[in-house]
Scaffold this active site. Structure first.
Site, mmCIF file in Angstrom:
data_model
loop_
_atom_site.group_PDB
_atom_site.id
_atom_site.type_symbol
_atom_site.label_atom_id
_atom_site.label_comp_id
_atom_site.label_asym_id
_atom_site.label_seq_id
_atom_site.Cartn_x
_atom_site.Cartn_y
_atom_site.Cartn_z
ATOM 1 C CE LYS A 42 -3.139 -2.305 3.236
ATOM 2 N NZ LYS A 42 -3.596 -2.245 4.631
ATOM 3 N N GLY A 43 2.069 1.127 0.510
ATOM 4 C CA GLY A 43 2.902 2.293 0.807
ATOM 5 C C GLY A 43 3.118 3.249 -0.345
ATOM 6 C CD GLU A 98 7.739 -1.098 -2.741
ATOM 7 O OE1 GLU A 98 7.139 -0.153 -2.182
ATOM 8 O OE2 GLU A 98 7.808 -2.225 -2.239
ATOM 9 C CG ASP A 99 6.757 2.288 0.237
ATOM 10 O OD1 ASP A 99 7.470 1.380 -0.229
ATOM 11 O OD2 ASP A 99 5.987 2.102 1.189
ATOM 12 C CG ASP A 102 14.649 -2.074 4.427
ATOM 13 O OD1 ASP A 102 15.747 -1.599 4.679
ATOM 14 O OD2 ASP A 102 13.972 -2.684 5.271
ATOM 15 C CE LYS A 130 14.652 2.377 5.975
ATOM 16 N NZ LYS A 130 14.074 1.487 6.999
ATOM 17 C CG PHE A 151 10.752 2.127 10.661
ATOM 18 C CD1 PHE A 151 10.981 0.932 9.991
ATOM 19 C CD2 PHE A 151 9.457 2.637 10.691
ATOM 20 C CE1 PHE A 151 9.948 0.247 9.366
ATOM 21 C CE2 PHE A 151 8.408 1.960 10.066
ATOM 22 C CZ PHE A 151 8.654 0.768 9.414
ATOM 23 C CG ASP A 158 2.653 0.892 7.138
ATOM 24 O OD1 ASP A 158 3.504 0.676 6.248
ATOM 25 O OD2 ASP A 158 2.161 -0.016 7.825
ATOM 26 N NE ARG A 164 -0.687 2.281 4.952
ATOM 27 C CZ ARG A 164 0.301 1.452 4.611
ATOM 28 N NH1 ARG A 164 1.311 1.897 3.917
ATOM 29 N NH2 ARG A 164 0.269 0.185 4.956
HETATM 30 P P1 IMP Z 1 12.200 -4.798 1.224
HETATM 31 O O1 IMP Z 1 11.602 -5.977 0.546
HETATM 32 O O2 IMP Z 1 12.957 -5.172 2.470
HETATM 33 O O3 IMP Z 1 13.023 -3.919 0.309
HETATM 34 O O4 IMP Z 1 11.010 -3.990 1.832
HETATM 35 C C1 IMP Z 1 10.433 -2.948 1.233
HETATM 36 C C2 IMP Z 1 9.149 -2.635 1.963
HETATM 37 O O5 IMP Z 1 9.363 -2.579 3.363
HETATM 38 C C3 IMP Z 1 8.644 -1.278 1.584
HETATM 39 O O6 IMP Z 1 7.760 -1.327 0.513
HETATM 40 C C4 IMP Z 1 7.958 -0.821 2.847
HETATM 41 O O7 IMP Z 1 6.621 -1.270 2.850
HETATM 42 C C5 IMP Z 1 8.679 -1.519 3.954
HETATM 43 N N1 IMP Z 1 9.670 -0.633 4.627
HETATM 44 C C6 IMP Z 1 11.012 -0.724 4.602
HETATM 45 N N2 IMP Z 1 11.587 0.257 5.309
HETATM 46 C C7 IMP Z 1 10.573 1.004 5.792
HETATM 47 C C8 IMP Z 1 10.521 2.211 6.602
HETATM 48 O O8 IMP Z 1 11.527 2.805 7.032
HETATM 49 N N3 IMP Z 1 9.276 2.674 6.859
HETATM 50 C C9 IMP Z 1 8.139 2.087 6.431
HETATM 51 N N4 IMP Z 1 8.143 0.987 5.664
HETATM 52 C C10 IMP Z 1 9.346 0.442 5.352
HETATM 53 MG MG MG Z 2 5.646 -1.265 0.656
#
Ligand code: IMP
Ligand code: MG
Length: 179
Positions: A42-43, A98-99, A102, A130, A151, A158, A164
């Site tokens: 949703k982000g 994507e938002d 990470d 990140k 974070f 969120d 959000r």
């Molecule tokens: P990844 O698969 O670890 O790259 O995760 C990405 C997802 O993790 C993003 O789409 C976010 O929903 C969530 N996420 C990662 N870091 C944060 C943060 O600092 N705040 C909020 N959501 C995060």
């Molecule tokens: Mg997300």
């Protein structure tokens, strides 16, 4: 400022200015190509709506939901598809929006998936990156801002489905997710 936010990383104005630049770059890349813009729910929904209008380029839009996080602040390392897109992608250019990237687990899996489905190209636009936390071999093609390991919430992002609605991106107070 929200009481759970420690500091503001990017103001509404800074976000808008960067989205405008990203939109311009996307317009240059995809003008004249058949583009499917995929919002990773949703982000990304807030960023997606802004980016779509900033890019001002013809595109079919679609929505996808994956989970890797649950309610915690750490990635669980595997990705489930909760909602898939309905647009056909074979021979078309896919831009995953994507938002934040990470660990990279979710985008790594999505990039593979759209490649297998025969997309002409699959690129990633993430508003935040990140970099230091990346474990999957994946990079975003377009990034709004690279950030340190903290974070963050707001602008669609969120923590446990909260924050959000904040128009800025802020660092969440540690005590909120460590209690
Ligand atoms: P990844 O698969 O670890 O790259 O995760 C990405 C997802 O993790 C993003 O789409 C976010 O929903 C969530 N996420 C990662 N870091 C944060 C943060 O600092 N705040 C909020 N959501 C995060
Ligand atoms: Mg997300």
């Amino acid at each position: 400022m929200h009481k759970d936010v420690e500091s503001i990383l990017f103001t509404q104005e800074q976000i808008a200015a960067r989205v405008k630049e990203l939109g311009r770059a996307i317009r240059e890349e995809y003008a004249g190509k058949e583009l499917v813009m995929v919002c990773v729910l949703k982000g990304a929904c807030v960023f997606f709506a802004d980016l779509l209008r900033a890019a001002e380029v013809p595109a079919e839009i679609d929505f996808m939901a994956v989970s890797s996080y649950g309610f915690g602040a750490q990635s669980s390392g595997h990705v489930n598809i909760i909602k898939d897109i309905s647009a056909p992608v074979a021979g078309r250019h896919v831009l995953l929006v994507e938002d934040i990237i990470d660990s990279g687990n979710s985008l790594y899996a999505l990039k593979e998936l759209f490649g297998k489905r025969g997309a002409a190209s699959v690129k990633i636009c993430a508003f935040l990156d990140k970099k230091a936390r990346r474990t999957a071999k994946v990079e975003a093609d377009y990034v709004g801002y690279a950030i340190e390991d903290a974070f963050v919430v707001g602008y669609g992002l969120d923590y446990a489905e909260k924050y959000r609605e904040l128009p800025y991106i802020g660092i969440l107070k540690r005590e909120v997710y460590e209690k």
